[in-house]
Design a protein around this motif. Structure first.
Motif, PDB file in Angstrom:
ATOM      1  N   ARG A  39      35.823  39.396  36.889  1.00  9.77           N
ATOM      2  CA  ARG A  39      35.022  40.189  37.818  1.00  9.77           C
ATOM      3  C   ARG A  39      33.700  39.455  38.056  1.00  9.77           C
ATOM      4  NH1 ARG A  39      34.545  45.517  35.719  1.00  9.77           N
ATOM      5  NH2 ARG A  39      36.336  46.008  37.015  1.00  9.77           N
ATOM      6  N   LEU A  40      33.443  39.144  39.322  1.00  9.39           N
ATOM      7  CA  LEU A  40      32.196  38.508  39.743  1.00  9.39           C
ATOM      8  C   LEU A  40      31.393  39.540  40.515  1.00  9.39           C
ATOM      9  CD1 LEU A  40      30.283  36.140  40.382  1.00  9.39           C
ATOM     10  CD2 LEU A  40      31.839  35.482  42.197  1.00  9.39           C
ATOM     11  N   GLY A  51      36.395  42.895  47.008  1.00  8.57           N
ATOM     12  CA  GLY A  51      37.669  42.286  47.347  1.00  8.57           C
ATOM     13  C   GLY A  51      38.276  41.631  46.124  1.00  8.57           C
ATOM     14  N   THR A  52      39.578  41.447  46.162  1.00  6.07           N
ATOM     15  CA  THR A  52      40.266  40.807  45.045  1.00  6.07           C
ATOM     16  C   THR A  52      41.135  39.681  45.585  1.00  6.07           C
ATOM     17  OG1 THR A  52      40.315  42.905  43.848  1.00  6.07           O
ATOM     18  CG2 THR A  52      41.800  41.189  43.077  1.00  6.07           C
ATOM     19  N   ILE A  58      35.747  40.402  43.324  1.00  9.60           N
ATOM     20  CA  ILE A  58      34.381  40.082  43.756  1.00  9.60           C
ATOM     21  C   ILE A  58      33.744  41.364  44.264  1.00  9.60           C
ATOM     22  CG2 ILE A  58      32.962  38.730  45.335  1.00  9.60           C
ATOM     23  CD1 ILE A  58      35.368  36.725  45.437  1.00  9.60           C
ATOM     24  N   ILE A  59      32.566  41.662  43.745  1.00 11.17           N
ATOM     25  CA  ILE A  59      31.813  42.844  44.162  1.00 11.17           C
ATOM     26  C   ILE A  59      30.441  42.384  44.635  1.00 11.17           C
ATOM     27  CG2 ILE A  59      30.793  45.029  43.430  1.00 11.17           C
ATOM     28  CD1 ILE A  59      32.959  45.074  41.194  1.00 11.17           C
ATOM     29  N   ILE A  60      30.081  42.779  45.843  1.00 14.70           N
ATOM     30  CA  ILE A  60      28.750  42.471  46.367  1.00 14.70           C
ATOM     31  C   ILE A  60      27.999  43.787  46.487  1.00 14.70           C
ATOM     32  CG2 ILE A  60      27.418  41.507  48.277  1.00 14.70           C
ATOM     33  CD1 ILE A  60      29.795  39.635  48.796  1.00 14.70           C
ATOM     34  N   ARG A  61      26.821  43.821  45.908  1.00 15.31           N
ATOM     35  CA  ARG A  61      26.004  45.031  45.903  1.00 15.31           C
ATOM     36  C   ARG A  61      24.837  44.899  46.872  1.00 15.31           C
ATOM     37  NH1 ARG A  61      27.886  48.478  42.285  1.00 15.31           N
ATOM     38  NH2 ARG A  61      29.179  47.695  40.609  1.00 15.31           N
ATOM     39  N   ARG A  62      24.201  46.022  47.155  1.00 13.03           N
ATOM     40  CA  ARG A  62      23.160  46.110  48.179  1.00 13.03           C
ATOM     41  C   ARG A  62      22.038  45.077  48.012  1.00 13.03           C
ATOM     42  NH1 ARG A  62      22.397  49.740  51.877  1.00 13.03           N
ATOM     43  NH2 ARG A  62      23.721  51.248  50.835  1.00 13.03           N
ATOM     44  N   PHE A  63      21.499  44.954  46.824  1.00 11.81           N
ATOM     45  CA  PHE A  63      20.416  43.982  46.593  1.00 11.81           C
ATOM     46  C   PHE A  63      21.025  42.712  46.015  1.00 11.81           C
ATOM     47  CE2 PHE A  63      18.466  48.211  46.223  1.00 11.81           C
ATOM     48  CZ  PHE A  63      17.595  48.121  47.293  1.00 11.81           C
ATOM     49  N   PHE A  64      21.647  41.921  46.887  1.00 12.42           N
ATOM     50  CA  PHE A  64      22.401  40.752  46.464  1.00 12.42           C
ATOM     51  C   PHE A  64      21.524  39.541  46.161  1.00 12.42           C
ATOM     52  CE2 PHE A  64      22.274  40.747  51.059  1.00 12.42           C
ATOM     53  CZ  PHE A  64      21.857  39.462  51.357  1.00 12.42           C
ATOM     54  N   LEU A  65      20.221  39.644  46.401  1.00 14.37           N
ATOM     55  CA  LEU A  65      19.339  38.507  46.168  1.00 14.37           C
ATOM     56  C   LEU A  65      19.012  38.321  44.690  1.00 14.37           C
ATOM     57  CD1 LEU A  65      16.869  39.016  49.143  1.00 14.37           C
ATOM     58  CD2 LEU A  65      18.838  37.504  49.027  1.00 14.37           C
ATOM     59  N   ILE A  66      19.229  39.355  43.894  1.00 13.82           N
ATOM     60  CA  ILE A  66      18.921  39.251  42.469  1.00 13.82           C
ATOM     61  C   ILE A  66      20.104  39.716  41.647  1.00 13.82           C
ATOM     62  CG2 ILE A  66      16.424  39.510  42.692  1.00 13.82           C
ATOM     63  CD1 ILE A  66      16.798  42.476  41.989  1.00 13.82           C
ATOM     64  N   ASN A  67      20.196  39.185  40.466  1.00 14.84           N
ATOM     65  CA  ASN A  67      21.162  39.586  39.456  1.00 14.84           C
ATOM     66  C   ASN A  67      22.597  39.273  39.865  1.00 14.84           C
ATOM     67  OD1 ASN A  67      21.675  40.553  36.911  1.00 14.84           O
ATOM     68  ND2 ASN A  67      22.161  42.603  37.628  1.00 14.84           N
ATOM     69  N   SER A  68      23.277  38.585  39.015  1.00 12.99           N
ATOM     70  CA  SER A  68      24.698  38.318  39.195  1.00 12.99           C
ATOM     71  C   SER A  68      25.328  38.234  37.812  1.00 12.99           C
ATOM     72  CB  SER A  68      24.920  37.030  39.992  1.00 12.99           C
ATOM     73  OG  SER A  68      24.267  35.954  39.388  1.00 12.99           O
ATOM     74  N   LEU A  69      26.605  38.536  37.752  1.00  8.22           N
ATOM     75  CA  LEU A  69      27.277  38.629  36.464  1.00  8.22           C
ATOM     76  C   LEU A  69      28.752  38.329  36.638  1.00  8.22           C
ATOM     77  CD1 LEU A  69      27.254  39.683  33.443  1.00  8.22           C
ATOM     78  CD2 LEU A  69      27.811  41.908  34.427  1.00  8.22           C
ATOM     79  N   THR A  70      29.299  37.591  35.692  1.00 12.50           N
ATOM     80  CA  THR A  70      30.728  37.345  35.659  1.00 12.50           C
ATOM     81  C   THR A  70      31.261  37.866  34.338  1.00 12.50           C
ATOM     82  OG1 THR A  70      30.488  35.362  37.007  1.00 12.50           O
ATOM     83  CG2 THR A  70      32.532  35.578  35.774  1.00 12.50           C
TER      84      THR A  70
END
Length: 152
Positions: A39-40, A51-52, A58-70
């Motif tokens: 899960r990204l 989407g898969t 892959i999950i894109i959240r509203r504030f995509f400029l910060i924080n990411s996790l795999t």
């Protein structure tokens, strides 16, 4: 005015793309280590898109400029060396992107933007290799450190 344009380019394009590339490093590491599910997640806040592709979500959240996790899952638990490899691949990909932009800057286009991308990805690689933890968030270096120290 030109500085504001560079700042906007950095915030809206360079940083998110560099962070995504860093996380893709973890994804590639997980694929190489035969993870069953990956899960990204990009950003924080409400989910904008999901989407898969095969076993990568892959999950894109509203504030995509910060924080990411795999995050990764495998039926058979990962070995310590496999966890280290998955964790190390993020900084490796940041270093790879930095090298690509360094070469582009010196061989093809000596533009300020290419140099900023190079510097940011070098910083991203180094900062992620340093072992530190702030609240619940920990660096890749801290994860690797804990994996090494835990098994001595």
């Amino acid at each position: 005015m030109i500085d504001i344009i560079y700042l906007l380019i950095f915030i809206c394009f360079i940083a998110p793309i560099s962070l995504l590339f860093h996380e893709l490093g973890h994804v590639v590491g997980a694929i190489l280590m035969k993870a069953s599910f990956i899960r990204l997640t990009i950003g924080i806040g409400n989910e904008l898109w999901q989407g898969t592709f095969q076993h990568v979500q892959i999950i894109i959240r509203r504030f995509f400029l910060i924080n990411s996790l795999t995050s990764t899952i495998r039926e058979e638990p990962f070995e310590r060396s496999e966890k280290i490899m998955i964790t190390l691949m993020g900084p490796v990909f940041s270093g790879l992107l930095a090298a690509i932009f360094y070469v582009m800057y010196h061989l093809f286009f000596s533009t300020y933007i290419l140099y900023i991308v190079f510097l940011f990805n070098i910083w991203l690689m180094i900062i992620n290799l340093l072992p530190f933890k702030i609240g619940q968030k920990q660096s890749d270096g801290y994860t690797i450190y804990k994996l090494i120290v835990k098994h001595k």
